[in-house]
Design an enzyme around this catalytic site. Structure first.
Site, PDB file in Angstrom:
ATOM      1  N   HIS A  22       0.814  -1.217   0.000  1.00 32.66           N
ATOM      2  CA  HIS A  22       0.000   0.000   0.000  1.00 32.66           C
ATOM      3  C   HIS A  22       0.853   1.275   0.000  1.00 32.66           C
ATOM      4  O   HIS A  22       0.331   2.369  -0.226  1.00 32.66           O
ATOM      5  CB  HIS A  22      -0.934   0.002   1.214  1.00 32.66           C
ATOM      6  CG  HIS A  22      -2.296   0.559   0.908  1.00 32.66           C
ATOM      7  ND1 HIS A  22      -2.509   1.566  -0.011  1.00 32.66           N
ATOM      8  CD2 HIS A  22      -3.517   0.248   1.398  1.00 32.66           C
ATOM      9  CE1 HIS A  22      -3.792   1.846  -0.068  1.00 32.66           C
ATOM     10  NE2 HIS A  22      -4.440   1.067   0.769  1.00 32.66           N
ATOM     11  N   ASP A  40      -2.079   1.982  -4.807  1.00 36.64           N
ATOM     12  CA  ASP A  40      -3.350   2.355  -4.193  1.00 36.64           C
ATOM     13  C   ASP A  40      -4.408   1.302  -4.498  1.00 36.64           C
ATOM     14  O   ASP A  40      -4.315   0.570  -5.495  1.00 36.64           O
ATOM     15  CB  ASP A  40      -3.819   3.710  -4.717  1.00 36.64           C
ATOM     16  CG  ASP A  40      -2.888   4.847  -4.293  1.00 36.64           C
ATOM     17  OD1 ASP A  40      -2.275   4.713  -3.214  1.00 36.64           O
ATOM     18  OD2 ASP A  40      -2.777   5.829  -5.046  1.00 36.64           O
TER      19      ASP A  40
END
Length: 434
Positions: free
Chosen positions: A406, A410
């Site tokens: 992450h 995204d």
């Protein structure tokens, strides 16, 4: 007599130390020149160390699992010949990860032992229930009618006990009579069908490849904030295409789902370069790679290995199938070269028919994504017919999982990538369209 100290040579890759994963000698053994002394593991390869002299082993550097620094003494050999201390043995790199080394490290044998049953004394039995003497010690009466409740009969059946062998206080056999029978026969090794026996506890030292896997997985989960996205895909048309191609493959390798998935990944990657990347934590640099060097998670006797399909974007399904087979066999047989185990930019992990409904694969650091196809199942699904109405048809469905870093990827990017992948998988003719 002279003593020769064999020092661990520089075995390349810029390493400072190596792990002892197997000794082929022990103190007091006589070893001949060029005979194997030990197997040493670096980050990815196991290297065989050979003795440069003949003699008797008088010292060893440590136990299996210990780390030895480059240049430090690995073994001391007492020899009749005069030898120079600066003699070095070149490591044998014929097989960087050898199958016999793996089997010696990981093979173990569990000795099966019976758990002794506790001795039974008259005090153990209820005053209302006598200890049953088995009919085996008496003459079984073939004309005897067995009276017992359905519950007692069901319990005896589950335990594999013939009620004709059980004596009761009266004509009817009760649970207490069955309990007494079991207590009596416990000391004679009675064991219900299907029951497992206890095994001895066995401590297994985490060394070699297993330790490397543990360290890498722990580092990945510690350093990377994972998230996983799962999507369902209709692979009915793709499976039909695969079957047709296999029927007409000639001498070419049989196709599995994996080559088609890899082609779809490589066609989708250019629009989503953040998926095919490596993240250098220390430098704070993300490198988006132009070529797809695809890691293929492979289960071996030593544990999970990830051989790399170089430039997967340049290969068709047949070439990918051949490369998948070659690399998997090399990994399992211990013949994979270090260059074939490093430098991946993205990994695919598949459990094949064991695939499960969904998986949450762990990223192969420093990569930023890993893709996991799950098993294919047949289910009814709603679909629109040619007239615009709805119909129910049989479909082959597969869930596809992707775990991402992450810090780099995204959620929107991951979902968009999988949706683009889904379009190719569900319309497989596009895989072959220019």
């Amino acid at each position: 007599m002279a003593r020769y100290s064999f020092r661990l040579p520089d075995i390349g890759e810029g390493i400072a130390e190596a792990e002892i994963v197997a000794w082929h000698v022990k103190i007091g053994d006589r070893v001949e020149e060029d005979a194997q002394l030990a197997d040493m593991m670096t980050d990815k390869a196991t290297v065989e160390m050979e003795s440069p002299v003949s003699g008797v082993v008088v010292e060893l550097a440590g136990e299996v699992g210990d780390m030895v620094s480059i240049g430090s003494t690995l073994a001391v050999i007492e020899t009749d010949a005069e030898v120079s201390e600066d003699v070095e043995a070149a490591p044998d790199r014929k097989n960087d990860i050898t199958e016999d080394v793996v089997s010696r490290i990981l093979s173990s044998k569990e000795d099966e032992v019976e758990v002794p049953a506790p001795a039974v004394t008259p005090a153990d039995a209820s005053t209302e229930v006598r200890e049953a003497s088995p009919v085996a010690a008496q003459e079984r009466d073939p004309a005897r009618k067995i009276l017992a409740s359905p519950a007692v009969r069901a319990r005896a059946r589950d335990l594999g006990v013939d009620l004709a062998d059980v004596s009761g206080d009266g004509e009817r056999i009760r649970h207490a009579d069955l309990d007494a029978y079991l207590r009596y026969h416990a000391g004679q090794g009675y064991q219900a069908p299907g029951a497992s026996r206890a095994h001895v506890d066995e401590p297994v030292k985490v060394i070699g490849m297993r330790r490397k896997i543990a360290e890498n997985m722990a580092a990945s989960k510690r350093a990377i904030p994972h998230f996983t996205y799962v999507e369902e895909m209709d692979v009915t048309a793709l499976e039909a295409m695969r079957a047709d191609l296999n029927e007409n493959r000639g001498n070419r390798p049989k196709l599995t789902m994996l080559p088609f998935l890899i082609v779809a990944i490589c066609r989708t990657i250019p629009a989503f370069p953040m998926i095919n990347a490596r993240y250098d934590d220390e430098a704070g640099v993300v490198t988006r790679h132009g070529a797809v060097h695809l890691g293929m998670a492979t289960q071996t006797d030593a544990g999970l290995m990830v051989p790399i399909i170089r430039d997967a974007q340049d290969k068709n399904v047949w070439q990918l199938a051949s490369e998948i087979t070659r690399l998997a066999e090399a990994a399992r047989s211990g013949k994979a070269k270090p260059a074939e185990l490093t430098g991946g930019t993205l990994t695919v992990t598949s459990l094949g028919p064991l695939g499960g409904v969904a998986t949450t694969p762990v990223i192969n650091r420093p990569e930023v994504a890993i893709i996991g196809p799950n098993k294919i199942v047949e289910r009814p699904m709603f679909a629109r017919n040619a007239q615009g109405g709805e119909e129910i048809r049989r479909a082959k469905l597969m869930n596809l999982s992707i775990s991402c870093d992450h810090r780099v990827v995204d959620g929107w990017d991951a979902a968009s990538f999988v949706q683009a992948l889904k379009k190719l998988i569900e319309t497989p003719v596009l895989l072959f369209a220019e």
